[in-house]
Motif scaffolding. Structure first.
Motif, PDB file in Angstrom:
ATOM      1  N   SER A 215      -8.455 -12.536 -11.431  1.00 42.08           N
ATOM      2  CA  SER A 215      -7.195 -12.365 -10.710  1.00 42.08           C
ATOM      3  C   SER A 215      -7.404 -11.739  -9.346  1.00 42.08           C
ATOM      4  O   SER A 215      -8.448 -11.154  -9.068  1.00 42.08           O
ATOM      5  CB  SER A 215      -6.216 -11.523 -11.537  1.00 42.08           C
ATOM      6  OG  SER A 215      -6.617 -10.175 -11.540  1.00 42.08           O
ATOM      7  N   GLU A 216      -6.373 -11.854  -8.552  1.00 44.06           N
ATOM      8  CA  GLU A 216      -6.469 -11.469  -7.151  1.00 44.06           C
ATOM      9  C   GLU A 216      -5.074 -11.100  -6.668  1.00 44.06           C
ATOM     10  O   GLU A 216      -4.111 -11.806  -6.973  1.00 44.06           O
ATOM     11  CB  GLU A 216      -6.977 -12.738  -6.422  1.00 44.06           C
ATOM     12  CG  GLU A 216      -7.359 -12.598  -5.014  1.00 44.06           C
ATOM     13  CD  GLU A 216      -7.919 -13.938  -4.491  1.00 44.06           C
ATOM     14  OE1 GLU A 216      -8.032 -14.926  -5.259  1.00 44.06           O
ATOM     15  OE2 GLU A 216      -8.233 -13.996  -3.294  1.00 44.06           O
ATOM     16  N   ILE A 217      -4.967  -9.994  -5.985  1.00 41.90           N
ATOM     17  CA  ILE A 217      -3.663  -9.613  -5.433  1.00 41.90           C
ATOM     18  C   ILE A 217      -3.801  -9.269  -3.957  1.00 41.90           C
ATOM     19  O   ILE A 217      -4.629  -8.439  -3.576  1.00 41.90           O
ATOM     20  CB  ILE A 217      -3.039  -8.425  -6.210  1.00 41.90           C
ATOM     21  CG1 ILE A 217      -2.759  -8.829  -7.667  1.00 41.90           C
ATOM     22  CG2 ILE A 217      -1.759  -7.941  -5.538  1.00 41.90           C
ATOM     23  CD1 ILE A 217      -2.080  -7.774  -8.514  1.00 41.90           C
ATOM     24  N   VAL A 218      -3.005  -9.964  -3.150  1.00 44.07           N
ATOM     25  CA  VAL A 218      -2.932  -9.663  -1.721  1.00 44.07           C
ATOM     26  C   VAL A 218      -1.534  -9.122  -1.490  1.00 44.07           C
ATOM     27  O   VAL A 218      -0.554  -9.806  -1.773  1.00 44.07           O
ATOM     28  CB  VAL A 218      -3.143 -10.944  -0.873  1.00 44.07           C
ATOM     29  CG1 VAL A 218      -3.094 -10.613   0.609  1.00 44.07           C
ATOM     30  CG2 VAL A 218      -4.461 -11.611  -1.241  1.00 44.07           C
ATOM     31  N   VAL A 219      -1.459  -7.875  -1.006  1.00 44.34           N
ATOM     32  CA  VAL A 219      -0.131  -7.285  -0.928  1.00 44.34           C
ATOM     33  C   VAL A 219       0.099  -6.589   0.410  1.00 44.34           C
ATOM     34  O   VAL A 219      -0.764  -5.875   0.906  1.00 44.34           O
ATOM     35  CB  VAL A 219       0.120  -6.315  -2.116  1.00 44.34           C
ATOM     36  CG1 VAL A 219      -0.873  -5.178  -2.137  1.00 44.34           C
ATOM     37  CG2 VAL A 219       1.550  -5.775  -2.112  1.00 44.34           C
ATOM     38  N   LYS A 220       1.282  -6.838   0.958  1.00 38.79           N
ATOM     39  CA  LYS A 220       1.652  -6.245   2.239  1.00 38.79           C
ATOM     40  C   LYS A 220       2.560  -5.050   1.981  1.00 38.79           C
ATOM     41  O   LYS A 220       3.582  -5.176   1.303  1.00 38.79           O
ATOM     42  CB  LYS A 220       2.399  -7.302   3.053  1.00 38.79           C
ATOM     43  CG  LYS A 220       2.698  -6.920   4.471  1.00 38.79           C
ATOM     44  CD  LYS A 220       3.164  -8.182   5.193  1.00 38.79           C
ATOM     45  CE  LYS A 220       3.938  -7.854   6.446  1.00 38.79           C
ATOM     46  NZ  LYS A 220       4.508  -9.077   7.041  1.00 38.79           N
ATOM     47  N   VAL A 221       2.149  -3.887   2.505  1.00 40.96           N
ATOM     48  CA  VAL A 221       2.933  -2.667   2.291  1.00 40.96           C
ATOM     49  C   VAL A 221       3.101  -1.933   3.624  1.00 40.96           C
ATOM     50  O   VAL A 221       2.331  -2.167   4.556  1.00 40.96           O
ATOM     51  CB  VAL A 221       2.241  -1.722   1.273  1.00 40.96           C
ATOM     52  CG1 VAL A 221       2.120  -2.380  -0.089  1.00 40.96           C
ATOM     53  CG2 VAL A 221       0.871  -1.284   1.764  1.00 40.96           C
ATOM     54  N   PRO A 222       4.093  -1.047   3.739  1.00 39.74           N
ATOM     55  CA  PRO A 222       4.206  -0.244   4.960  1.00 39.74           C
ATOM     56  C   PRO A 222       2.900   0.491   5.235  1.00 39.74           C
ATOM     57  O   PRO A 222       2.223   0.931   4.294  1.00 39.74           O
ATOM     58  CB  PRO A 222       5.332   0.741   4.639  1.00 39.74           C
ATOM     59  CG  PRO A 222       6.135   0.076   3.571  1.00 39.74           C
ATOM     60  CD  PRO A 222       5.161  -0.741   2.782  1.00 39.74           C
ATOM     61  N   ALA A 223       2.543   0.659   6.508  1.00 39.15           N
ATOM     62  CA  ALA A 223       1.221   1.161   6.885  1.00 39.15           C
ATOM     63  C   ALA A 223       0.940   2.565   6.365  1.00 39.15           C
ATOM     64  O   ALA A 223      -0.222   2.951   6.197  1.00 39.15           O
ATOM     65  CB  ALA A 223       1.068   1.113   8.399  1.00 39.15           C
ATOM     66  N   ASP A 224       1.981   3.353   6.085  1.00 37.12           N
ATOM     67  CA  ASP A 224       1.724   4.719   5.620  1.00 37.12           C
ATOM     68  C   ASP A 224       1.477   4.786   4.113  1.00 37.12           C
ATOM     69  O   ASP A 224       1.226   5.855   3.563  1.00 37.12           O
ATOM     70  CB  ASP A 224       2.885   5.648   6.010  1.00 37.12           C
ATOM     71  CG  ASP A 224       4.231   5.143   5.490  1.00 37.12           C
ATOM     72  OD1 ASP A 224       4.345   3.922   5.219  1.00 37.12           O
ATOM     73  OD2 ASP A 224       5.150   5.957   5.348  1.00 37.12           O
ATOM     74  N   LEU A 225       1.518   3.639   3.438  1.00 29.63           N
ATOM     75  CA  LEU A 225       1.276   3.639   1.988  1.00 29.63           C
ATOM     76  C   LEU A 225      -0.042   2.922   1.678  1.00 29.63           C
ATOM     77  O   LEU A 225      -0.507   2.108   2.460  1.00 29.63           O
ATOM     78  CB  LEU A 225       2.415   2.934   1.251  1.00 29.63           C
ATOM     79  CG  LEU A 225       3.821   3.483   1.483  1.00 29.63           C
ATOM     80  CD1 LEU A 225       4.833   2.726   0.645  1.00 29.63           C
ATOM     81  CD2 LEU A 225       3.890   4.982   1.174  1.00 29.63           C
ATOM     82  N   MET A 226      -0.635   3.258   0.532  1.00 27.55           N
ATOM     83  CA  MET A 226      -1.806   2.499   0.104  1.00 27.55           C
ATOM     84  C   MET A 226      -1.472   1.731  -1.165  1.00 27.55           C
ATOM     85  O   MET A 226      -0.566   2.099  -1.910  1.00 27.55           O
ATOM     86  CB  MET A 226      -3.021   3.406  -0.090  1.00 27.55           C
ATOM     87  CG  MET A 226      -2.906   4.445  -1.169  1.00 27.55           C
ATOM     88  SD  MET A 226      -4.515   5.229  -1.463  1.00 27.55           S
ATOM     89  CE  MET A 226      -4.504   6.532  -0.243  1.00 27.55           C
ATOM     90  N   ALA A 227      -2.215   0.634  -1.367  1.00 25.00           N
ATOM     91  CA  ALA A 227      -1.985  -0.207  -2.553  1.00 25.00           C
ATOM     92  C   ALA A 227      -3.277  -0.270  -3.358  1.00 25.00           C
ATOM     93  O   ALA A 227      -4.346  -0.527  -2.814  1.00 25.00           O
ATOM     94  CB  ALA A 227      -1.555  -1.603  -2.129  1.00 25.00           C
ATOM     95  N   ILE A 228      -3.167  -0.013  -4.658  1.00 26.87           N
ATOM     96  CA  ILE A 228      -4.334  -0.008  -5.538  1.00 26.87           C
ATOM     97  C   ILE A 228      -4.104  -1.060  -6.617  1.00 26.87           C
ATOM     98  O   ILE A 228      -3.001  -1.154  -7.161  1.00 26.87           O
ATOM     99  CB  ILE A 228      -4.528   1.383  -6.167  1.00 26.87           C
ATOM    100  CG1 ILE A 228      -4.646   2.436  -5.062  1.00 26.87           C
ATOM    101  CG2 ILE A 228      -5.767   1.422  -7.052  1.00 26.87           C
ATOM    102  CD1 ILE A 228      -3.871   3.682  -5.342  1.00 26.87           C
ATOM    103  N   SER A 229      -5.155  -1.839  -6.895  1.00 33.13           N
ATOM    104  CA  SER A 229      -5.002  -2.879  -7.902  1.00 33.13           C
ATOM    105  C   SER A 229      -6.317  -3.087  -8.639  1.00 33.13           C
ATOM    106  O   SER A 229      -7.291  -2.371  -8.423  1.00 33.13           O
ATOM    107  CB  SER A 229      -4.519  -4.162  -7.229  1.00 33.13           C
ATOM    108  OG  SER A 229      -4.338  -5.178  -8.189  1.00 33.13           O
ATOM    109  N   ASN A 230      -6.345  -4.080  -9.530  1.00 32.55           N
ATOM    110  CA  ASN A 230      -7.516  -4.325 -10.359  1.00 32.55           C
ATOM    111  C   ASN A 230      -8.720  -4.773  -9.529  1.00 32.55           C
ATOM    112  O   ASN A 230      -8.580  -5.473  -8.539  1.00 32.55           O
ATOM    113  CB  ASN A 230      -7.230  -5.442 -11.370  1.00 32.55           C
ATOM    114  CG  ASN A 230      -5.896  -5.290 -12.065  1.00 32.55           C
ATOM    115  OD1 ASN A 230      -4.902  -5.872 -11.657  1.00 32.55           O
ATOM    116  ND2 ASN A 230      -5.860  -4.501 -13.110  1.00 32.55           N
ATOM    117  N   GLY A 231      -9.888  -4.389  -9.973  1.00 33.92           N
ATOM    118  CA  GLY A 231     -11.134  -4.917  -9.421  1.00 33.92           C
ATOM    119  C   GLY A 231     -11.559  -4.262  -8.127  1.00 33.92           C
ATOM    120  O   GLY A 231     -11.396  -3.066  -7.930  1.00 33.92           O
TER     121      GLY A 231
END
Ligand code: ZN
Length: 859
Positions: free
Chosen positions: A163-179
């Protein structure tokens, strides 16, 4: 009518009305890869994205595909450049393929979709009017069948894909996902995170956590181990809570015979989480309530156990995946047992044995009070109902019995075989049996038939006497439960060799399979103690019918903490002064805190002044957990003396939050009982001061004070204070405690107060947050009134959560049982009459208004 029928009816059925068998669906093919490209709109609590699925068809000529997708907006479905026809009913997305499938010819689906304010699956946490300090976070929860609320998928654990996740978030936040994190791009005021998981896993383990986190970097060998907490917490607190993770990875890699399988291990502590933790592949989410401070760490092992549990799932659950929820015990039992294993490794065998007893007791309580079921069953309303004490704790005990029977070498050989053979595959219970058989030649179906595929456990009554003339130990064993168990139980006799001599042990392993068995053991001399089920490794309940001398000797000389606890319980039942003396000695001299805690409880059950005096000495115990139990024990004696002993622990303070909290609760109870002699005003004042001054970790102490006020039922002041803390501005954990306290307060209360309480609870049921709903249900379930039933039923009909629904339905049954069905029908009828009357009044008023407005129009 025989007594058997009465016995059987004491266990309620697990299956609620509407329960039915559940199976995995037919597979159109193998899902090989899932790619999500997401754009989050956090203020609108929505997302827009594309879900790309690579499917390798298993058969030729398939014309349509059915994907799970709940309440999404589907914008388009393409296979490469070709648009596909589809139907969508809000639950299933049916795609009519423009070309028939061919085996081996992969299909690349691309579904453009939106999730607008989804109810489940993905959760948007933001500051609110009432909680302006709440962090902005987004997190997901897939297990069991909720991933379909945030992306279209074949949502059952039998499908494993990369699986693969590409996610756009506001610049002051971080996004954590699998792998692995492959890339972070900055684009305007946004960041685009690209995560890639190249080890196959099921949809329910796909995750995303977004927030403004403090990131703490740790390491195990070449594997990155990261802890994420909200920025309001410190690095020290994060390490206090999760800092043992690298050592745990080492430990489980060795124990399970398989090196940690993923490229990193992240633990993200999120707000408003609806479970304790969730073992998403390589990215565990934990509730932020588990983040400890220095003082909480004094007597809290829950966080450490939670960390071990979720980590163990990276092998049992994520690497070796269950094929169907009905076999979820394979992973939950293993992870629950991993808590025992870690405890043993970190704190020793005695601590581990006591931990295991705690797990067994959780299961016993559910079995006795809630229902009895086989661990493996596919008959339910919703899969989430299976996540109970049978699945976790009883499952854990089954693993322990396997370890006991096989011994260290063969048990671990079996586990290694199971994990190695099934890595990156799905399993059912039979696969565990097969792995054991392959590794050891042993067939454990008989054990599983008794403990896994049917409900219950043995309940033994054991008698023991020594015949000095013939030098015979006579042991009688009766099975008092319905279905007999057939087990080989070790029975040991210990001989205390005296000063500086080794204790000698004689063990006989005996097949215990009949309703009543009388056993005779020739011995050279009278033993110091007897251990039925030496080591207490089998999941069972026992009643010991030994003489006091035998019990005392056992409590003193048997090194097994669980045996000591059984002796202490049996000694307490004797209730004599001599019994008190034996327990007092143990309370003051036993080296292990768990035994002292249990001895304190045993002492508290004896209704003698001497028992009270003996118990009071435990207030000075070095271990906070013992002090807490001593307080509860003392509070069972409803006297001014108890109140005077306990009050200072709250007033002057104790190093432990839990001790102060329990003191607060118990003094409320005592003040209430003693109110005929002395008004409870002083205690109410103290509890109110506590509420004003003792804010702290997870609001433990203040919640204790609320629970204390709830005991003072006759006091308007107490009720008013509790109601005050149900206001939405109250810190969450304290507010939840206040909601629950309304239940305790409402139990056998005067009618006007019951109504006042029910009104408040009914207003709160309109809130959708999971933990609030749980607290409301707990509260309502304690109030024996038709009004409570009505509110519970409406909550059950409206809640989107299977757990809340089940709890509400069970609470309805309980309240109905408590007030009797005739009474509940009568009360409901009265309410209906009231409603009708109100309705009638409203109608007349409406008519009057209409008539008036008609008049105005005319004029
Ligand atoms: Zn688990």
């Amino acid at each position: 009518m025989s007594i058997w029928d009465v016995e059987k009816s004491k266990h309620k059925s697990f299956e609620m009305p509407g329960a039915k068998p559940h199976y995995n669906p037919d597979r159109p093919g193998q899902v090989e890869h899932i790619k999500l490209t997401l754009d989050l709109d956090i203020p609108q609590q929505s997302l827009e994205g594309t879900c790309e699925i690579t499917l390798n068809p298993i058969r030729n000529g398939i014309t349509e595909l059915s994907l799970d997708a709940v309440n999404l907006q589907i914008d388009s479905v393409f296979i490469l450049e070709a648009p596909q026809k589809y139907e969508y009913d809000g639950e299933v997305l049916k795609i009519h393929l423009s070309e028939l499938t061919e085996v081996g010819k992969r299909i690349n689906l691309a579904i453009a979709y939106q999730a607008i304010q989804p109810q489940r699956g993905i959760y948007f946490i933001q500051p609110t009017e009432y909680y302006p300090q709440k962090p902005t976070q987004v997190w997901t929860q897939g297990e069991d069948e909720d991933s379909r609320f945030w992306f279209p998928c074949f949502d059952y654990p039998g499908q494993l894909a990369t699986s693969e996740i590409v996610v756009k978030v506001p610049a002051d936040l971080m996004a954590i996902s699998n792998g692995k994190l492959i890339d972070v791009k900055i684009e305007g005021g946004h960041k685009i995170y690209h995560w890639y998981q190249q080890e196959i896993h099921p949809t329910y383990l796909m995750t995303l956590a977004v927030g403004d986190f403090l990131e703490i970097k740790d390491k195990w060998e070449d594997i990155e181990v990261n802890y994420y907490v909200d920025k309001s917490r410190t690095e020290q607190e994060a390490r206090l809570s999760m800092g043992k993770t690298p050592r745990m990875i080492q430990f489980f890699s060795e124990k399970y015979g398989y090196r940690y399988a993923f490229p990193k291990y992240a633990q993200v502590c999120v707000a408003d989480f609806i479970f304790g933790g969730m073992e998403n592949t390589s990215t565990t989410l934990l509730t932020d309530r588990c983040v400890l401070d220095e003082r909480a760490a004094l007597d809290n092992r829950t966080t450490e156990s939670l960390v071990a549990h979720e980590l163990a799932h990276q092998w049992f659950g994520d690497l070796v995946v269950i094929k169907h929820w009905s076999h979820a015990w394979i992973k939950e039992g293993a992870a629950t047992y991993a808590e025992v294993l870690w405890t043993e490794h970190e704190y020793g065998a005695v601590e581990a044995a006591y931990y295991r007893l705690g797990e067994a007791r959780n299961y016993f309580a559910e079995d006795a009070e809630r229902y009895r079921r086989p661990i493996v069953t596919h008959v339910y309303r919703e899969a989430i109902e299976l996540y109970d004490r049978h699945l976790y704790e009883k499952g854990g005990c089954v693993y322990h019995m396997l370890r006991t029977e096989l011994g260290e070498e063969l048990f671990w050989k079996s586990i290694h075989t199971f994990v190695q053979q099934n890595a990156h595959k799905t399993v059912e219970t039979i696969d565990l049996l097969r792995a054991i058989e392959q590794a050891t030649g042993k067939n454990y179906l008989p054990l599983f038939d008794q403990y896994v595929f049917r409900g219950g456990h043995p309940e033994y009554k054991i008698g023991y006497s020594w015949d000095s003339d013939n030098k015979l130990a006579k042991v009688t064993v009766s099975q008092t439960q319905d279905d007999l168990f057939d087990l080989r139980i070790p029975i040991s006799f210990g001989f205390e060799g005296g000063f500086e001599a080794e204790t000698e042990l004689k063990t006989f392993t005996i097949r215990i399979f009949e309703k009543d068995q009388a056993l005779y053991f020739p011995l050279d001399q009278k033993p110091s103690y007897i251990s039925f089920d030496h080591g207490n490794n089998y999941l069972k309940q026992v009643t010991l019918e030994y003489g006091l001398a035998e019990l005392k000797s056992g409590l003193e000389f048997n090194p097994d903490p669980l045996a000591k606890i059984q002796y202490a319980e049996a000694i307490a039942k004797k209730g004599s002064l001599e019994a008190v003396k034996a327990l007092e000695k143990a309370l003051l001299t036993e080296p292990f805190w768990g035994v002292r805690l249990e001895v304190a409880e045993a002492l508290a059950s004896i209704k003698l002044d001497q028992a009270f005096t003996a118990l009071a000495q435990g207030l000075n115990d070095v271990d906070a957990r013992v002090r807490k139990a001593v307080i509860s024990g003392l509070a069972k004696t409803k006297t001014q003396a108890s109140l005077d002993l306990i009050k200072p622990l709250l007033k002057n303070g104790d190093p432990s939050y839990n001790v102060e909290a329990n003191a607060a609760t118990c003094i409320g109870d005592l003040a209430h009982v003693l109110s005929s002699q002395r008004p409870p005003d002083g205690v109410i004042k103290l509890l109110q001061t506590t509420l004003e001054e003792k804010s702290g970790w997870n609001e433990v102490v203040r919640s204790g004070a609320i629970a204390g006020l709830a005991k003072i039922k006759d006091s308007d002041q107490a009720l008013e204070t509790i109601l005050l803390y149900t206001a939405p501005t109250t810190p969450q954990s304290l507010r939840l405690a206040a909601i629950r306290a309304l239940g305790a307060m409402g139990k056998s209360q005067t009618k006007p107060k019951t109504e006042q309480i029910l009104n408040r609870l009914e207003i709160i049921t309109r809130e959708s947050f999971f933990l609030t709903q749980v607290s409301v249900v707990i509260a309502l379930g304690q109030i024996d009134s038709a009004g409570a039933i009505r509110i519970l039923q409406s909550l059950s009909n409206q809640t989107p959560d299977g757990r809340v629904k089940r709890m509400a339905d069970e609470a309805v049954t309980r309240v109905q049982g408590a007030i009797g069905s005739d009474e509940s029908i009568k009360q409901l009828r009265e309410e209906l009459e009231d409603l009708k009357k109100n309705n009638q009044e409203m109608k007349s008023r409406l008519e009057a208004i209409e008539a008036k407005s008609a008049k105005t129009e005319v004029s």
